[in-house]
Design an enzyme around this catalytic site. Structure first.
Site, PDB file in Angstrom:
ATOM      1  N   ARG A   1      35.061  38.966  33.865  1.00 57.04           N
ATOM      2  CA  ARG A   1      35.483  38.994  35.268  1.00 57.04           C
ATOM      3  C   ARG A   1      35.817  37.543  35.723  1.00 57.04           C
ATOM      4  O   ARG A   1      36.698  37.529  36.588  1.00 57.04           O
ATOM      5  CB  ARG A   1      34.397  39.694  36.203  1.00 57.04           C
TER       6      ARG A   1
ATOM      7  N   GLU B   1      31.836  40.880  42.339  1.00 55.22           N
ATOM      8  CA  GLU B   1      30.601  40.310  41.812  1.00 55.22           C
ATOM      9  C   GLU B   1      30.985  39.884  40.345  1.00 55.22           C
ATOM     10  O   GLU B   1      31.491  40.608  39.731  1.00 55.22           O
ATOM     11  CB  GLU B   1      29.594  41.640  41.814  1.00 55.22           C
TER      12      GLU B   1
ATOM     13  N   GLU C   1      28.756  53.845  31.052  1.00 55.25           N
ATOM     14  CA  GLU C   1      29.037  54.461  32.433  1.00 55.25           C
ATOM     15  C   GLU C   1      30.601  54.847  32.562  1.00 55.25           C
ATOM     16  O   GLU C   1      31.451  54.088  32.289  1.00 55.25           O
ATOM     17  CB  GLU C   1      28.954  53.455  33.582  1.00 55.25           C
TER      18      GLU C   1
ATOM     19  N   ARG D   1      37.513  46.658  37.294  1.00 53.05           N
ATOM     20  CA  ARG D   1      36.476  45.655  36.823  1.00 53.05           C
ATOM     21  C   ARG D   1      35.408  46.080  36.010  1.00 53.05           C
ATOM     22  O   ARG D   1      34.536  45.314  35.674  1.00 53.05           O
ATOM     23  CB  ARG D   1      36.200  45.309  38.355  1.00 53.05           C
ATOM     24  N   HIS D   2      35.516  47.410  35.483  1.00 52.60           N
ATOM     25  CA  HIS D   2      34.564  47.729  34.515  1.00 52.60           C
ATOM     26  C   HIS D   2      35.004  48.269  33.061  1.00 52.60           C
ATOM     27  O   HIS D   2      36.245  48.622  33.266  1.00 52.60           O
ATOM     28  CB  HIS D   2      33.743  48.977  35.133  1.00 52.60           C
TER      29      HIS D   2
ATOM     30  N   SER E   1      24.823  38.864  38.590  1.00 53.94           N
ATOM     31  CA  SER E   1      23.490  39.451  39.396  1.00 53.94           C
ATOM     32  C   SER E   1      22.364  38.615  38.762  1.00 53.94           C
ATOM     33  O   SER E   1      22.326  38.195  37.500  1.00 53.94           O
ATOM     34  CB  SER E   1      23.117  40.634  39.143  1.00 53.94           C
TER      35      SER E   1
ATOM     36  N   ARG F   1      27.652  49.451  28.192  1.00 49.46           N
ATOM     37  CA  ARG F   1      27.432  50.223  29.297  1.00 49.46           C
ATOM     38  C   ARG F   1      28.098  51.728  29.208  1.00 49.46           C
ATOM     39  O   ARG F   1      29.174  51.836  29.248  1.00 49.46           O
ATOM     40  CB  ARG F   1      27.619  49.761  30.594  1.00 49.46           C
TER      41      ARG F   1
HETATM   42  P1  ATP Z   1      28.693  46.571  39.181  1.00 47.13           P
HETATM   43  O1  ATP Z   1      27.978  46.834  40.478  1.00 47.13           O
HETATM   44  O2  ATP Z   1      30.066  45.759  39.245  1.00 47.13           O
HETATM   45  O3  ATP Z   1      29.050  47.749  38.513  1.00 47.13           O
HETATM   46  P2  ATP Z   1      26.257  45.643  37.917  1.00 47.13           P
HETATM   47  O4  ATP Z   1      25.693  45.377  39.143  1.00 47.13           O
HETATM   48  O5  ATP Z   1      25.882  47.098  37.344  1.00 47.13           O
HETATM   49  O6  ATP Z   1      27.822  45.518  38.101  1.00 47.13           O
HETATM   50  P3  ATP Z   1      25.097  43.818  36.252  1.00 47.13           P
HETATM   51  O7  ATP Z   1      23.910  44.781  35.579  1.00 47.13           O
HETATM   52  O8  ATP Z   1      24.419  43.081  37.548  1.00 47.13           O
HETATM   53  O9  ATP Z   1      26.216  44.824  36.718  1.00 47.13           O
HETATM   54  O10 ATP Z   1      25.459  42.898  35.301  1.00 47.13           O
HETATM   55  C1  ATP Z   1      25.756  41.483  35.413  1.00 47.13           C
HETATM   56  C2  ATP Z   1      27.183  41.081  35.364  1.00 47.13           C
HETATM   57  O11 ATP Z   1      27.913  41.913  34.233  1.00 47.13           O
HETATM   58  C3  ATP Z   1      28.173  41.816  36.540  1.00 47.13           C
HETATM   59  O12 ATP Z   1      27.848  41.056  37.797  1.00 47.13           O
HETATM   60  C4  ATP Z   1      29.409  41.795  36.164  1.00 47.13           C
HETATM   61  O13 ATP Z   1      29.977  40.457  36.109  1.00 47.13           O
HETATM   62  C5  ATP Z   1      29.249  42.138  34.667  1.00 47.13           C
HETATM   63  N1  ATP Z   1      29.510  43.701  34.264  1.00 47.13           N
HETATM   64  C6  ATP Z   1      28.409  44.643  34.488  1.00 47.13           C
HETATM   65  N2  ATP Z   1      28.963  45.606  34.289  1.00 47.13           N
HETATM   66  C7  ATP Z   1      30.016  45.399  33.646  1.00 47.13           C
HETATM   67  C8  ATP Z   1      31.230  46.216  33.136  1.00 47.13           C
HETATM   68  N3  ATP Z   1      30.965  47.625  33.105  1.00 47.13           N
HETATM   69  N4  ATP Z   1      32.160  45.822  32.773  1.00 47.13           N
HETATM   70  C9  ATP Z   1      32.432  44.474  32.768  1.00 47.13           C
HETATM   71  N5  ATP Z   1      31.479  43.595  33.390  1.00 47.13           N
HETATM   72  C10 ATP Z   1      30.555  44.046  33.756  1.00 47.13           C
HETATM   73 MG    MG Z   2      24.808  43.474  39.587  1.00 43.32          MG
END
Ligand code: ATP
Ligand code: MG
Length: 441
Positions: free
Chosen positions: A415, A364, A220, A226-227, A367, A218
């Protein structure tokens, strides 16, 4: 190493002379006696060398902490040793008859690693990652992580999901757009996959049930606890569902199995963190709109834009803990505008979706939901978001030729361990984390 006995096996060899190998955690001198705490992958043990050991005693003079050594010694019971060494192996002592340095550090370590708890800031911990990970308490994180991975795969296989691996180098940045890393790919650009979504949907059109454990990238620029920019996703997708509650059922069973296995296999590692397993109660399922009401009524928190933020997730986590005794909650029916185009809208209210987030201790961790499987509906959904179905041609082929109703989830592996152990940052649950600033070690 031939003839080597693991330290964990030594209690079964009392009265015998054995050979062990490992690292010297600590050297202590008491008068003329030299005590060495030796650790290997299975545990640690105290070894003692007496002046009467002759050449071994001479050799021991040179030994310092973190030397890699091979030791031959007599296994003895150590009265009252168990509580001293603080481990199940503390009841044993090795009386050294021979000692050999296999590898000596060229320099002293930048910090003392054989302490119960390393007191270093996160940057130092990550800068010297490999050294810091010699610490037993830090290693426990990754032993738990490893059990989580094997338990996840075992549960998925037991439920007849096929394990697949899908490409992480992809040719187009379609799904979300902005958060892809670009890489050079011969004479053109490629992207690092930010989700296995399209491939696992293709997977269910072939195999009905698939799962993948794989890297997710990602791009971002997050600065949160948490990221990270590369994480390991525990993904799954299943076909022939009646509705998305089946997806939640499957995820709930999986999560419970994973925690139960961690509890069985990693009790001593959990104890190092004073970590308690989540309560084994049914996971409550709340509509997002209900959660928004609860936040307003019980916490005085107003939600703007429909999706609850990190603070809101924390509060809902507290709420379900108090109300239901649950460490988890499924929040369901996210607004259509907040979910990707492939998410199935609810039949009775198309402004919301057959989707969920799973919250664990206020964060979270997953998803998921039901996906649109009808070709025309999916094409229309793409169009309704201002995108061109032609750009999704190979993805749409999955549906063009018939595909069962299906859904799945993306679960963040790190996580889970972060929240289980109460780690301040997700980066502590990753061997070599990647963030905006960090690409090494
Ligand atoms: P968040 O809202 O916390 O940024 P997201 O909704 O963008 O997460 P999803 O695309 O739903 O993330 O990804 C599914 C799962 O992968 C998330 O619930 C989380 O556990 C994990 N995840 C997502 N992005 C990250 C990240 N940048 N670093 C670590 N874990 C991640
Ligand atoms: Mg999500």
């Amino acid at each position: 190493m031939k003839g080597r006995l693991l330290i964990a096996e030594t209690p079964r060899h009392i009265g015998e002379t054995v050979t062990i190998a490992g690292w010297v955690s600590v050297r202590r001198d008491h008068g003329k006696l030299i005590f060495l705490d030796i650790r290997d992958r299975s545990g640690s043990v105290q070894a003692i060398v007496l002046p009467s050991a002759g050449p071994a005693y001479e050799a021991a003079q040179e030994i310092r902490s973190e030397h890699v050594v091979a030791i031959e010694g007599l296994v003895k019971e150590r009265p009252g040793g168990a509580e001293k060494a603080g481990s199940a192996l503390g009841g044993i002592e090795l009386e050294i008859s021979a000692i050999r340095t296999i590898s000596a550090p060229a320099e002293t370590l930048p910090f003392e690693i054989s302490v119960p708890e390393l007191d270093l800031n996160l940057d130092t911990l990550l800068d010297h990652r490999t050294i810091a990970l010699r610490n037993a308490r830090l290693q426990a994180i990754f032993r738990i992580y490893s059990t989580m991975l094997s338990a996840y795969a075992a549960r998925m296989r037991a439920a007849d999901f096929l394990e697949i691996k899908t490409p992480k180098l992809v040719g187009s940045a379609t799904e979300g757009g902005a958060n892809f890393f670009t890489v050079n790919y011969f004479d053109r650009k490629a992207y690092l996959a930010q989700s296995p979504q399209f491939y696992k949907q293709a997977g269910i059109s072939i195999f009905e049930r698939v799962f993948e454990v794989g890297s997710v990238f990602r791009a971002e620029p997050h600065f949160t606890t948490r990221h990270v920019n590369e994480y390991v996703g525990l993904d799954a997708e299943l076909g022939f569902i009646s509705d998305f509650s089946e997806v939640m059922d499957e995820l709930e069973a999986t999560i419970k199995y994973v925690f139960a296995e961690i509890g069985k296999e990693r009790a001593s590692e959990l104890a190092l963190y004073g970590a308690a397993l989540p309560a084994d109660v049914p996971i409550p399922r709340l509509r997002l709109s209900e959660a928004v009401d609860i936040l307003r009524e019980s916490y005085g928190k107003e939600i703007e834009g429909g999706d609850i933020d990190a603070e809101g997730e924390r509060m809902i986590g507290e709420y379900v803990k108090e109300k239901f005794g649950s460490d988890f909650v499924f929040l369901t029916h996210y607004p259509t505008a907040l979910r990707p185009f492939y998410t199935m809208p609810s039949a009775d209210d198309p402004s919301v979706t057959e989707s969920f987030d799973l919250i664990y201790r206020g964060l979270e961790i997953a998803s998921g939901g039901q996906r649109i499987h009808d070709y025309a509906q999916l094409s229309e959904s793409i169009r309704s978001r201002g995108m061109n179905p032609d750009d999704f041609a190979s993805y749409l082929d999955v549906f063009r030729y018939g595909c069962p109703p299906h859904g799945g989830w993306g679960l963040g592996s790190e996580r889970i361990v972060q929240k289980l152990l109460g780690l301040g940052s997700i980066k502590e649950a990753i061997l070599y984390p990647r963030d905006v600033k960090r690409l090494s070690p």
